[in-house]
Design a protein around this motif. Structure first.
Motif, mmCIF file in Angstrom:
data_model
loop_
_atom_site.group_PDB
_atom_site.id
_atom_site.type_symbol
_atom_site.label_atom_id
_atom_site.label_comp_id
_atom_site.label_asym_id
_atom_site.label_seq_id
_atom_site.Cartn_x
_atom_site.Cartn_y
_atom_site.Cartn_z
ATOM 1 N N LEU A 105 -0.275 -20.161 50.024
ATOM 2 C CA LEU A 105 -1.325 -20.732 49.160
ATOM 3 C C LEU A 105 -1.059 -20.418 47.692
ATOM 4 O O LEU A 105 -1.214 -21.275 46.824
ATOM 5 N N THR A 106 -0.649 -19.170 47.423
ATOM 6 C CA THR A 106 -0.417 -18.814 46.023
ATOM 7 C C THR A 106 0.804 -19.557 45.475
ATOM 8 O O THR A 106 0.890 -19.785 44.274
ATOM 9 N N ARG A 107 1.701 -19.951 46.370
ATOM 10 C CA ARG A 107 2.865 -20.697 45.917
ATOM 11 C C ARG A 107 2.513 -22.143 45.556
ATOM 12 O O ARG A 107 3.041 -22.686 44.598
ATOM 13 N N ILE A 108 1.614 -22.761 46.311
ATOM 14 C CA ILE A 108 1.300 -24.175 46.038
ATOM 15 C C ILE A 108 0.143 -24.353 45.066
ATOM 16 O O ILE A 108 -0.018 -25.431 44.506
ATOM 17 N N ALA A 109 -0.648 -23.310 44.857
ATOM 18 C CA ALA A 109 -1.838 -23.433 43.989
ATOM 19 C C ALA A 109 -1.414 -23.548 42.522
ATOM 20 O O ALA A 109 -0.288 -23.205 42.169
ATOM 21 N N PRO A 110 -2.318 -24.037 41.674
ATOM 22 C CA PRO A 110 -2.020 -24.054 40.235
ATOM 23 C C PRO A 110 -1.579 -22.667 39.751
ATOM 24 O O PRO A 110 -1.956 -21.638 40.335
ATOM 25 N N ALA A 111 -0.781 -22.652 38.700
ATOM 26 C CA ALA A 111 -0.144 -21.425 38.219
ATOM 27 C C ALA A 111 -1.138 -20.294 37.961
ATOM 28 O O ALA A 111 -2.254 -20.520 37.514
ATOM 29 N N GLY A 112 -0.703 -19.079 38.261
ATOM 30 C CA GLY A 112 -1.476 -17.893 37.891
ATOM 31 C C GLY A 112 -2.444 -17.397 38.952
ATOM 32 O O GLY A 112 -2.996 -16.308 38.830
ATOM 33 N N LEU A 113 -2.637 -18.174 40.005
ATOM 34 C CA LEU A 113 -3.570 -17.744 41.058
ATOM 35 C C LEU A 113 -2.778 -16.970 42.103
ATOM 36 O O LEU A 113 -2.111 -17.553 42.947
ATOM 37 N N THR A 114 -2.836 -15.655 42.007
ATOM 38 C CA THR A 114 -1.934 -14.815 42.798
ATOM 39 C C THR A 114 -2.617 -14.074 43.946
ATOM 40 O O THR A 114 -1.951 -13.438 44.753
ATOM 41 N N ARG A 115 -3.964 -14.130 43.979
ATOM 42 C CA ARG A 115 -4.690 -13.335 44.981
ATOM 43 C C ARG A 115 -5.589 -14.219 45.830
ATOM 44 O O ARG A 115 -6.276 -15.091 45.311
ATOM 45 N N VAL A 116 -5.603 -13.931 47.132
ATOM 46 C CA VAL A 116 -6.363 -14.756 48.069
ATOM 47 C C VAL A 116 -7.423 -13.923 48.779
ATOM 48 O O VAL A 116 -7.100 -12.899 49.386
ATOM 49 N N PHE A 117 -8.665 -14.354 48.692
ATOM 50 C CA PHE A 117 -9.758 -13.719 49.428
ATOM 51 C C PHE A 117 -10.280 -14.738 50.438
ATOM 52 O O PHE A 117 -10.744 -15.811 50.064
ATOM 53 N N TYR A 118 -10.220 -14.395 51.725
ATOM 54 C CA TYR A 118 -10.603 -15.356 52.766
ATOM 55 C C TYR A 118 -12.085 -15.302 53.103
ATOM 56 O O TYR A 118 -12.730 -14.252 53.013
#
Ligand SMILES: *Cc1c(COP(=O)(O)O)cnc(C)c1O
Length: 459
Positions: A105-118
């Motif tokens: 997800l962080t790879r395909i998301a717009p730049a700079g979004l590096t952390r994922v909270f589910y």
């Protein structure tokens, strides 16, 4: 239909009416009407009911389905995960599917979004974004505790939990809960068809983004974040933002030190054309909310993505209580994450975004013919997201009254012709899953045309 099937439908309908409480549904009407469509199976773009009747899934099972039903690779991924473990907690442990999905997800998301909270639904993804933004402002390196409010657009829809409803601006859904909600600041929605200013587009300060920019500048000392549905306000009736609007909002937020929360619950995963609607404007939000299409429409899963800068504000020794105290029992559910991983792998392997282009072009060329109808005020949308706004009298722009239930009448007529769609008031929505063929797209539009003619004939 065999007598067995007829009996079974009668029994299920009876039990449904006795025990179920359907979402967003006036239940009196539900009980009075023809037996409900009881869907037992799915196959690609089709839903199949308990009697074996087939219906084109015209709204992707409420905007969630992506590659179609029974997509082999997703079925298989869920089965394989089931063979390992169905669920384990994210509290104090981790699981491979959730980890790998976060990487992806962080790879395909717009730049700079590096952390994922589910979490598990669009509403919870938004609640998390709100709480993150609020706490971030208190804990950032240069704390700004007075930045504790949110600015949203009129007619916004962000889900049905109390925080998400506080951001919402759809009176019919939200008005009654007024006393329960926190106050938010509002900016006018660029909605040219029912322009609140009666102004032409362009030039208009709402459409140009000048007005919301002004709001942001003026209220910045008290604003934690601006929350938007980028490009398309779905639940409001597929209202499309003019080009340049989102970019203006992004720039104003950056300039005035306000976070931008993009709610891509509906628009994400190719629904507007590119993978994320933010890409239309080359915009990267500070926080991104994803849900609906994330698992290909298989299982409830949501993700709130944040920048490293936001994440860093939650660091500190445990006893300082700076952690993000939020979670759900099923956070990071491995089955759902496995489905999501398979969904994203299909996007790569089948080059879905690229291959969708021709179908989207076909869809919009077919939709042209609806514009001639005297009962169609506007056909609008972006990518796969389509709203057909019905009017009683096109010339005078006279709408139908809510009591006429015209949007609903059109969808019931469509169902008799083998197309399952659901309206938003008098806006009939079309949002096919990406596996549809051009022939199926044509058929959907043809059915809509016939259904509008039938249901609106006498008006
Ligand atoms: C559907 C939707 C939500 C809510 O998602 P749920 O999974 O139904 O809670 C939030 N935001 C937008 C833009 C949506 O379209």
């Amino acid at each position: 239909m065999s007598t067995d099937e007829a009996q079974r439908l009668r029994r299920l309908t009876h039990a449904d009416r006795k025990h179920l409480w359907h979402p967003f549904t006036p239940m009196d009407e539900w009980e009075r009407e023809d037996p409900p469509l009881v869907v037992e199976r799915g196959e690609g773009a089709y839903l199949i009911d308990v009697e074996g009747n087939r219906y084109l899934d015209g709204v992707s099972s409420l905007w969630v389905n992506i590659h179609g039903h029974r997509k082999e690779e997703i079925d298989e991924a869920v089965r394989a995960q089931l063979g390992r473990i169905a669920h384990t907690t994210q509290l104090g442990m981790a699981n491979p599917a959730a980890i790998e999905l976060a990487e992806k997800l962080t790879r395909i998301a717009p730049a700079g979004l590096t952390r994922v909270f589910y979490s598990d639904s669009g509403a919870t993804a938004v609640e998390i974004a709100l709480k993150m933004a609020f706490q971030y402002q208190k804990q950032r390196k240069d704390p700004k505790p007075e930045k504790d409010r949110f600015l949203t657009l009129n007619l916004a829809y962000h889900g049905d939990t109390v925080g998400a409803v506080s951001l919402g601006g759809i009176d019919l859904f939200h008005h009654i809960f007024g006393p329960l909600l926190f106050q938010t600041m509002r900016a006018e929605t660029p909605y040219c068809f029912w322009c609140p200013r009666g102004a032409a587009h362009p030039p208009c300060s709402v459409c140009s983004g000048d007005e919301i920019t002004h709001h942001i500048a003026e209220n910045a000392p008290h604003l934690a974040a601006v929350v938007v549905e980028p490009m398309v306000q779905g639940a409001a009736g597929m209202i499309v933002q003019p080009s340049g609007f989102l970019r203006k909002v992004r720039e104003a937020c950056a300039e005035h030190d306000v976070l931008l929360i993009a709610d891509e619950v509906a628009t994400g995963f190719g629904r507007t054309g590119p993978m994320f609607a933010c890409e239309h404007e080359g915009v990267a939000p500070d926080i991104l909310c994803l849900a609906k299409g994330i698992t290909g429409g298989y299982l409830p899963l949501a993700a709130t993505l944040a920048t490293e800068e936001i994440f860093d504000a939650f660091r500190g020794p445990p006893e300082t209580g700076r952690a993000f105290f939020h979670g759900h029992s099923y956070t990071g559910n491995p089955l759902a994450c496995a489905a999501a991983l398979a969904n994203l792998e299909i996007f790569e392997r089948e080059d879905t975004i690229q291959n969708n282009q021709a179908k989207i072009t076909h869809l919009w060329s077919e939709l042209e013919r609806l514009k001639a109808s005297p009962r169609v005020g506007e056909v609008r949308g972006l990518g796969w997201m389509v709203g057909v706004e019905l009017l009683k009298e096109k010339a005078t722009k006279e709408p139908y009254t809510p009591a006429e239930r015209k949007g609903r009448a059109v969808t019931l007529a469509a169902r008799r012709r083998g197309l399952a769609v659901r309206p938003l008031g008098d806006v009939v929505v079309l949002m096919p899953p990406y596996c549809v063929t051009n022939e199926e797209i044509s058929r959907m539009v043809e059915v809509l045309e016939e259904s509008i003619r039938e249901a609106c004939a006498a008006d």
